[in-house]
Design an enzyme around this catalytic site. Structure first.
Site, PDB file in Angstrom:
ATOM      1  N   LYS A 114      35.287  -7.166 -38.101  1.00 30.68           N
ATOM      2  CA  LYS A 114      35.503  -7.020 -36.648  1.00 30.68           C
ATOM      3  C   LYS A 114      36.858  -8.173 -35.847  1.00 30.68           C
ATOM      4  O   LYS A 114      37.543  -8.309 -36.248  1.00 30.68           O
ATOM      5  CB  LYS A 114      34.570  -6.873 -35.960  1.00 30.68           C
ATOM      6  CG  LYS A 114      33.615  -5.298 -36.865  1.00 30.68           C
ATOM      7  CD  LYS A 114      32.351  -4.809 -35.874  1.00 30.68           C
ATOM      8  CE  LYS A 114      31.822  -3.662 -36.654  1.00 30.68           C
ATOM      9  NZ  LYS A 114      30.778  -4.130 -37.761  1.00 30.68           N
ATOM     10  N   GLU A 149      25.789 -10.840 -61.173  1.00 32.59           N
ATOM     11  CA  GLU A 149      24.619 -10.506 -60.864  1.00 32.59           C
ATOM     12  C   GLU A 149      24.361 -11.677 -60.570  1.00 32.59           C
ATOM     13  O   GLU A 149      24.380 -12.687 -61.854  1.00 32.59           O
ATOM     14  CB  GLU A 149      23.840  -9.830 -61.839  1.00 32.59           C
ATOM     15  CG  GLU A 149      23.927  -8.139 -60.632  1.00 32.59           C
ATOM     16  CD  GLU A 149      24.219  -7.131 -61.861  1.00 32.59           C
ATOM     17  OE1 GLU A 149      25.709  -7.506 -62.538  1.00 32.59           O
ATOM     18  OE2 GLU A 149      23.888  -6.045 -61.971  1.00 32.59           O
ATOM     19  N   TYR A 188      31.969  -8.511 -62.562  1.00 31.31           N
ATOM     20  CA  TYR A 188      30.447  -8.249 -63.246  1.00 31.31           C
ATOM     21  C   TYR A 188      30.036  -9.943 -62.947  1.00 31.31           C
ATOM     22  O   TYR A 188      30.277 -10.762 -63.692  1.00 31.31           O
ATOM     23  CB  TYR A 188      29.335  -7.970 -63.735  1.00 31.31           C
ATOM     24  CG  TYR A 188      29.280  -6.193 -63.569  1.00 31.31           C
ATOM     25  CD1 TYR A 188      28.721  -6.108 -62.684  1.00 31.31           C
ATOM     26  CD2 TYR A 188      30.107  -4.991 -64.354  1.00 31.31           C
ATOM     27  CE1 TYR A 188      28.061  -4.911 -61.900  1.00 31.31           C
ATOM     28  CE2 TYR A 188      29.086  -3.916 -63.860  1.00 31.31           C
ATOM     29  CZ  TYR A 188      28.615  -3.779 -62.551  1.00 31.31           C
ATOM     30  OH  TYR A 188      28.216  -2.496 -62.074  1.00 31.31           O
ATOM     31  N   THR A 227      29.130  -8.686 -39.576  1.00 33.65           N
ATOM     32  CA  THR A 227      30.175  -8.255 -40.327  1.00 33.65           C
ATOM     33  C   THR A 227      31.233  -8.785 -40.522  1.00 33.65           C
ATOM     34  O   THR A 227      31.454  -9.972 -39.585  1.00 33.65           O
ATOM     35  CB  THR A 227      30.458  -6.292 -40.225  1.00 33.65           C
ATOM     36  OG1 THR A 227      31.058  -6.821 -38.904  1.00 33.65           O
ATOM     37  CG2 THR A 227      29.710  -5.864 -40.512  1.00 33.65           C
ATOM     38  N   ASP A 260      22.574  -9.867 -34.374  1.00 30.88           N
ATOM     39  CA  ASP A 260      23.732  -8.909 -35.348  1.00 30.88           C
ATOM     40  C   ASP A 260      24.835  -9.077 -34.353  1.00 30.88           C
ATOM     41  O   ASP A 260      24.474  -8.903 -33.675  1.00 30.88           O
ATOM     42  CB  ASP A 260      22.666  -7.466 -35.945  1.00 30.88           C
ATOM     43  CG  ASP A 260      24.338  -6.729 -36.150  1.00 30.88           C
ATOM     44  OD1 ASP A 260      25.270  -7.636 -36.499  1.00 30.88           O
ATOM     45  OD2 ASP A 260      23.722  -5.902 -36.537  1.00 30.88           O
ATOM     46  N   ARG A 300      36.218  -5.713 -45.128  1.00 34.92           N
ATOM     47  CA  ARG A 300      35.186  -5.184 -44.822  1.00 34.92           C
ATOM     48  C   ARG A 300      33.880  -6.308 -45.515  1.00 34.92           C
ATOM     49  O   ARG A 300      34.163  -6.246 -46.646  1.00 34.92           O
ATOM     50  CB  ARG A 300      35.498  -3.601 -45.419  1.00 34.92           C
ATOM     51  CG  ARG A 300      36.501  -3.350 -44.797  1.00 34.92           C
ATOM     52  CD  ARG A 300      35.696  -1.935 -44.448  1.00 34.92           C
ATOM     53  NE  ARG A 300      35.156  -0.658 -43.521  1.00 34.92           N
ATOM     54  CZ  ARG A 300      35.466  -0.573 -42.388  1.00 34.92           C
ATOM     55  NH1 ARG A 300      36.906  -1.443 -41.759  1.00 34.92           N
ATOM     56  NH2 ARG A 300      34.747  -0.594 -41.807  1.00 34.92           N
TER      57      ARG A 300
END
Ligand code: DSN
Length: 429
Positions: free
Chosen positions: A225, A53, A51, A222, A196, A231
């Site tokens: 691709k 954050e 973790y 992203t 985008d 991902r």
């Protein structure tokens, strides 16, 4: 894989089947690709346990020294690759990245504008059933009858509607975006301009598509691709980030801070550190001369495929392609996109059904298919293979429900793919 095989044979079996599907078939969904063994190793690593954050140096958890190093490397590599001063590498994927941009730059109820999904845009560009068309007052532009973006019509719409934010970029648009023109259009009403580039990011890196950096206020992409990473997503912008945990005014200089705040505490919790590590690896790969050549070959392959299919009387939206994808209207072939997707799938060729501009059919059974060359190019296929594949696409579309013929194409597909193995690291054996 030995632990997975022992502990969970069901999942191991599904994975084996998927590896076989990818290995023996032709992956032609233009938004998909095959990641390298190094990317996969980083992705399947102990970084998933942590973790963290916050951002490097300002975390809510202890023990972050290693993930800080990873995130800093990912940020620096993204900045260098795209030529920006700020990169947020934490968005879980493309839709959350776009969500963060709205959250950062506009208020609920504000007027926003984007290309309609049915004309090649994305759900998050203002589709009415998406958050972007629900929480914001979205208006949608579309292509002309010829499939090309109609900049004049868009300019008229902007003048009349005065949106606060304009999303550009697409998921099914085979042509180059004129970023300068889009900036000029946004400037007529002082709108934020967002690009985008999820589909074309790899081509922007290789120089095969102009970069929106310097024109768009914010760029999202992203990473899985044409960029060939895991991902995930990036938000890129210029400006000087101040403490992301402090409030900032909505002015251009503050965009980095606004974006960072939108990701956390705005929308997300702990970053996926295994994903960030794999993104960092992919960005390092994308900075090599080999990757540039990869981008050039994606486009050469797509253009060859387009020329071959045009020769076989396929109707390509816009009459061809400038990038990695083709959008085909199958109306003259007497089958729907759904039927073609199924026939091609039985032949070992994976594509997706897609609406075409002004499609009279439903999106669940539209008139077209969308296909592209990024994954085949990763396997080393070139123009010669594209010519063979165009022939098989033609045969499969004509065979339609003739299972024997489709199985015969599938056998030939397997013979070809045997000569172009996936990275050996993708095999679990
Ligand atoms: N699902 C992606 C694509 O296939 O283009 C867009 O999010």
């Amino acid at each position: 894989m030995k632990n997975l095989l022992q502990q969970d044979p069901d999942i191991a079996q599904a994975l084996e089947n998927e590896i076989r599907r990818q290995t023996e078939g032709l992956e032609m969904i233009p938004s998909e690709n095959h990641t390298s063994p190094a990317v996969l190793e980083a992705l399947g690593s102990r970084f998933t346990d942590k973790y963290s954050e916050g951002y490097p140096g300002i975390r809510y958890y202890g023990g972050c020294e290693n993930v800080d190093m990873v995130e800093n490397l990912a940020r620096e590599r993204a900045k260098a690759l795209f030529g920006v001063t700020h990169a947020n590498v934490q968005p879980y994927s493309g839709s959350p990245a776009n969500h963060a941009v709205y959250f950062a730059l506009v208020n609920p109820g504000d007027k926003v504008m984007g290309m309609h999904l049915y004309y090649g845009g994305h759900m998050t560009h203002g589709l009415k059933v998406n958050f972007s068309g629900t929480y914001y007052n979205s208006i949608q532009y579309q292509t002309g009858k010829d499939g090309f973006l109609n900049y004049d019509e868009m300019a008229e719409m902007v003048k009349k509607e005065q949106p606060k934010l304009i999303f550009t970029g697409a998921t099914a648009y085979p042509r180059i975006f004129d970023w300068q023109r889009l900036r000029e259009i946004a400037d007529t009403c002082g709108a934020w301009l967002v690009a985008d580039i999820s589909h074309i990011a790899g081509l922007v890196v290789s120089g095969d598509h102009p970069s929106p950096v310097g024109f768009a206020d914010v760029v999202t992409t992203t990473t899985h691709k044409t960029l060939r990473g895991p991902r995930g997503a990036l938000i890129l912008c210029n400006g000087n980030p101040s403490n992301p945990l402090k409030k900032a005014e909505r002015i251009k200089e503050n965009i980095p801070t606004l974006i960072d705040r939108a990701i956390i505490p705005g929308l997300q919790g702990g970053p996926h550190n295994h994903q960030t590590a794999a993104i960092a690896v992919a960005l390092k790969e994308a900075a090599t001369p080999e990757f540039k050549e990869y981008g050039h070959q994606i486009v050469r392959n797509a253009k060859t495929l387009a020329a071959e299919l045009l020769n076989k009387d396929f109707n390509l939206v816009t009459g061809g392609t400038d990038n990695h994808l083709l959008l085909i209207d199958l109306t003259n072939k007497n089958l729907s996109g759904k039927e073609a997707e199924k026939a091609l799938s039985l032949a070992g060729i994976t594509v997706n059904k897609n609406t075409v501009p002004f499609d009279p059919r439903s999106p669940f059974d539209p008139s077209g298919i969308r296909l592209g060359t990024p994954a085949l190019t990763t396997r080393g296929m070139k123009e010669e293979e594209m010519k063979i594949i165009a022939g098989w696409i033609d045969e499969a579309v004509m065979a339609k429900d003739d299972d024997m013929k489709l199985a015969d194409i599938r056998r030939r597909v397997k013979e070809l793919t045997d000569q172009f193995p996936l990275y050996s690291g993708l095999s679990y054996k």
